[in-house]
Write an enzyme that holds these catalytic residues in place. Structure first.
Site, PDB file in Angstrom:
ATOM      1  N   PRO A 100     151.106 113.104   8.282  1.00 47.54           N
ATOM      2  CA  PRO A 100     151.851 113.118   7.025  1.00 47.54           C
ATOM      3  C   PRO A 100     152.518 114.452   6.692  1.00 47.54           C
ATOM      4  CG  PRO A 100     149.479 112.965   6.640  1.00 47.54           C
ATOM      5  CD  PRO A 100     149.699 112.737   8.096  1.00 47.54           C
ATOM      6  N   ASN A 101     153.728 114.314   6.209  1.00 45.75           N
ATOM      7  CA  ASN A 101     154.552 115.407   5.686  1.00 45.75           C
ATOM      8  C   ASN A 101     155.184 116.297   6.754  1.00 45.75           C
ATOM      9  OD1 ASN A 101     154.213 114.861   2.830  1.00 45.75           O
ATOM     10  ND2 ASN A 101     152.084 115.465   3.135  1.00 45.75           N
ATOM     11  N   ARG A 123     160.319 123.141   3.003  1.00 45.38           N
ATOM     12  CA  ARG A 123     159.517 124.034   2.153  1.00 45.38           C
ATOM     13  C   ARG A 123     158.556 124.815   3.037  1.00 45.38           C
ATOM     14  NH1 ARG A 123     155.831 121.127  -0.408  1.00 45.38           N
ATOM     15  NH2 ARG A 123     154.966 123.056  -1.207  1.00 45.38           N
ATOM     16  N   TYR A 180     155.013 127.176   8.042  1.00 41.66           N
ATOM     17  CA  TYR A 180     155.324 126.222   9.114  1.00 41.66           C
ATOM     18  C   TYR A 180     156.602 126.548   9.882  1.00 41.66           C
ATOM     19  CZ  TYR A 180     151.803 123.552   6.588  1.00 41.66           C
ATOM     20  OH  TYR A 180     150.638 123.157   5.989  1.00 41.66           O
ATOM     21  N   ASN A 183     149.061 116.034  16.041  1.00 43.30           N
ATOM     22  CA  ASN A 183     148.890 116.905  14.879  1.00 43.30           C
ATOM     23  C   ASN A 183     148.633 115.947  13.714  1.00 43.30           C
ATOM     24  OD1 ASN A 183     148.997 118.531  12.669  1.00 43.30           O
ATOM     25  ND2 ASN A 183     150.836 119.658  13.293  1.00 43.30           N
ATOM     26  N   ALA A 223     147.241 116.602   7.352  1.00 44.51           N
ATOM     27  CA  ALA A 223     146.119 116.603   6.390  1.00 44.51           C
ATOM     28  C   ALA A 223     144.993 115.652   6.800  1.00 44.51           C
ATOM     29  CB  ALA A 223     146.635 116.252   5.000  1.00 44.51           C
ATOM     30  N   HIS A 263     141.531 116.732   8.346  1.00 44.58           N
ATOM     31  CA  HIS A 263     140.382 117.182   7.560  1.00 44.58           C
ATOM     32  C   HIS A 263     139.686 116.047   6.813  1.00 44.58           C
ATOM     33  CE1 HIS A 263     142.672 120.721   8.495  1.00 44.58           C
ATOM     34  NE2 HIS A 263     143.652 120.361   7.682  1.00 44.58           N
ATOM     35  N   ASP A 320     137.867 107.992  15.058  1.00 46.47           N
ATOM     36  CA  ASP A 320     137.248 106.821  15.710  1.00 46.47           C
ATOM     37  C   ASP A 320     138.245 106.121  16.643  1.00 46.47           C
ATOM     38  OD1 ASP A 320     134.793 107.155  14.509  1.00 46.47           O
ATOM     39  OD2 ASP A 320     135.066 105.570  13.014  1.00 46.47           O
ATOM     40  N   GLU A 372     144.686 118.363  20.343  1.00 45.73           N
ATOM     41  CA  GLU A 372     145.007 118.528  18.913  1.00 45.73           C
ATOM     42  C   GLU A 372     145.879 119.783  18.739  1.00 45.73           C
ATOM     43  OE1 GLU A 372     141.461 119.520  16.759  1.00 45.73           O
ATOM     44  OE2 GLU A 372     142.389 119.271  14.788  1.00 45.73           O
ATOM     45  N   HIS A 413     147.973 122.274  15.728  1.00 42.50           N
ATOM     46  CA  HIS A 413     148.365 122.639  14.365  1.00 42.50           C
ATOM     47  C   HIS A 413     149.372 123.769  14.433  1.00 42.50           C
ATOM     48  CE1 HIS A 413     145.390 120.042  12.702  1.00 42.50           C
ATOM     49  NE2 HIS A 413     144.531 120.532  13.584  1.00 42.50           N
ATOM     50  N   LEU A 414     150.430 123.639  13.663  1.00 39.51           N
ATOM     51  CA  LEU A 414     151.443 124.696  13.632  1.00 39.51           C
ATOM     52  C   LEU A 414     150.850 125.988  13.088  1.00 39.51           C
ATOM     53  CD1 LEU A 414     154.283 122.499  12.103  1.00 39.51           C
ATOM     54  CD2 LEU A 414     154.325 123.489  14.405  1.00 39.51           C
ATOM     55  N   SER A 415     150.089 125.871  12.013  1.00 43.16           N
ATOM     56  CA  SER A 415     149.502 127.053  11.367  1.00 43.16           C
ATOM     57  C   SER A 415     148.077 127.262  11.889  1.00 43.16           C
ATOM     58  CB  SER A 415     149.481 126.850   9.846  1.00 43.16           C
ATOM     59  OG  SER A 415     148.634 125.761   9.506  1.00 43.16           O
ATOM     60  N   ARG A 437     143.251 129.726   6.731  1.00 40.59           N
ATOM     61  CA  ARG A 437     143.756 129.186   5.464  1.00 40.59           C
ATOM     62  C   ARG A 437     142.591 128.725   4.584  1.00 40.59           C
ATOM     63  NH1 ARG A 437     148.534 125.189   6.666  1.00 40.59           N
ATOM     64  NH2 ARG A 437     148.782 125.455   4.400  1.00 40.59           N
ATOM     65  N   ARG A 462     140.560 123.317   4.993  1.00 37.55           N
ATOM     66  CA  ARG A 462     141.283 123.046   6.249  1.00 37.55           C
ATOM     67  C   ARG A 462     140.463 123.449   7.476  1.00 37.55           C
ATOM     68  NH1 ARG A 462     146.604 121.936   4.451  1.00 37.55           N
ATOM     69  NH2 ARG A 462     147.066 123.047   2.532  1.00 37.55           N
TER      70      ARG A 462
HETATM   71  O1  CA2 Z   1     149.292 123.542  10.558  1.00 42.09           O
HETATM   72  C1  CA2 Z   1     149.461 122.329  10.738  1.00 42.09           C
HETATM   73  O2  CA2 Z   1     150.132 121.856  11.645  1.00 42.09           O
HETATM   74  C2  CA2 Z   1     148.836 121.335   9.746  1.00 42.09           C
HETATM   75  O3  CA2 Z   1     148.353 120.227  10.492  1.00 42.09           O
HETATM   76  C3  CA2 Z   1     149.952 120.922   8.804  1.00 42.09           C
HETATM   77  C4  CA2 Z   1     149.502 120.029   7.662  1.00 42.09           C
HETATM   78  C5  CA2 Z   1     148.265 120.598   6.956  1.00 42.09           C
HETATM   79  O4  CA2 Z   1     147.780 119.667   6.005  1.00 42.09           O
HETATM   80  C6  CA2 Z   1     147.159 120.941   7.932  1.00 42.09           C
HETATM   81  O5  CA2 Z   1     146.083 121.523   7.226  1.00 42.09           O
HETATM   82  C7  CA2 Z   1     147.659 121.922   8.980  1.00 42.09           C
HETATM   83  C8  CA2 Z   1     150.607 119.865   6.627  1.00 42.09           C
HETATM   84  C9  CA2 Z   1     151.929 119.431   7.166  1.00 42.09           C
HETATM   85  C10 CA2 Z   1     152.921 119.419   6.032  1.00 42.09           C
HETATM   86  O6  CA2 Z   1     154.013 120.208   6.371  1.00 42.09           O
HETATM   87  C11 CA2 Z   1     154.947 120.479   5.422  1.00 42.09           C
HETATM   88  C12 CA2 Z   1     156.021 121.214   5.846  1.00 42.09           C
HETATM   89  C13 CA2 Z   1     157.016 121.537   4.962  1.00 42.09           C
HETATM   90  C14 CA2 Z   1     156.965 121.096   3.655  1.00 42.09           C
HETATM   91  C15 CA2 Z   1     155.893 120.363   3.219  1.00 42.09           C
HETATM   92  C16 CA2 Z   1     154.880 120.045   4.118  1.00 42.09           C
END
Ligand code: CA2
Length: 143
Positions: A9-10, A17, A22, A73, A76, A79, A86, A97, A99-101, A106, A110
């Protein structure tokens, strides 16, 4: 080798943003980067993004018998989702797996990943490059 890359998601909002977390590139740029990385490694890849937990579970189940590796990836859902963990466990397709960040640097919510115990490897904090590393790990066993 056939890879399935799943983004949760997202992630389709990339570049809109939070560029300080990211990066400034958008989701289309991420998909192009992943396609190039897979082609360079000699693999084919399908990229799937969903904001819905059940849809991601369905996609993982459908991958059974037709993909050799999964890069995920879960965003959210990393977590929170026992269901995605499963499903990955159920299909037993080698999974990495990404994650960008760097989620460990953080907020504490997370820090826990339900997917990590099932994944062969986790790359975090490397931006887009984490996907390339995940692909190379699955295709060439390169760390
Ligand atoms: O660091 C990552 O790749 C995450 O999986 C990104 C998720 C976050 O919930 C994880 O804790 C770490 C969030 C992705 C949402 O990305 C956005 C990018 C721009 C604007 C809004 C959301």
């Amino acid at each position: 080798m056939k890879l399935l890359v799943i983004n949760g998601p997202n992630l389709n909002m990339l570049g809109i943003r939070e560029p300080e977390i990211y990066g400034a590139q958008n989701y289309a740029a991420l998909c192009a980067y992943i396609k190039d990385a897979a082609a360079e490694a000699g693999a084919s890849c399908e990229i799937y993004q969903s904001n819905h937990e059940g849809a991601i579970v369905d996609k993982i189940q459908e991958a059974y018998g037709s993909f050799d590796g999964i890069v995920i990836n879960p965003a959210a859902y990393t977590h929170t989702s026992v269901a995605i963990a499963d499903a990955l466990s159920g299909v037993a397709i080698p999974t990495v797996e990404v994650h960008l960040s760097d989620v460990m640097q953080r907020e504490s919510f997370r820090h826990h990943s339900f997917v990590a115990p099932i994944a062969k490897k986790t790359y975090m904090g490397l931006g887009f490059e984490g996907y390339k590393k995940a692909i190379r790990y699955l295709v060439k066993n390169e760390e």
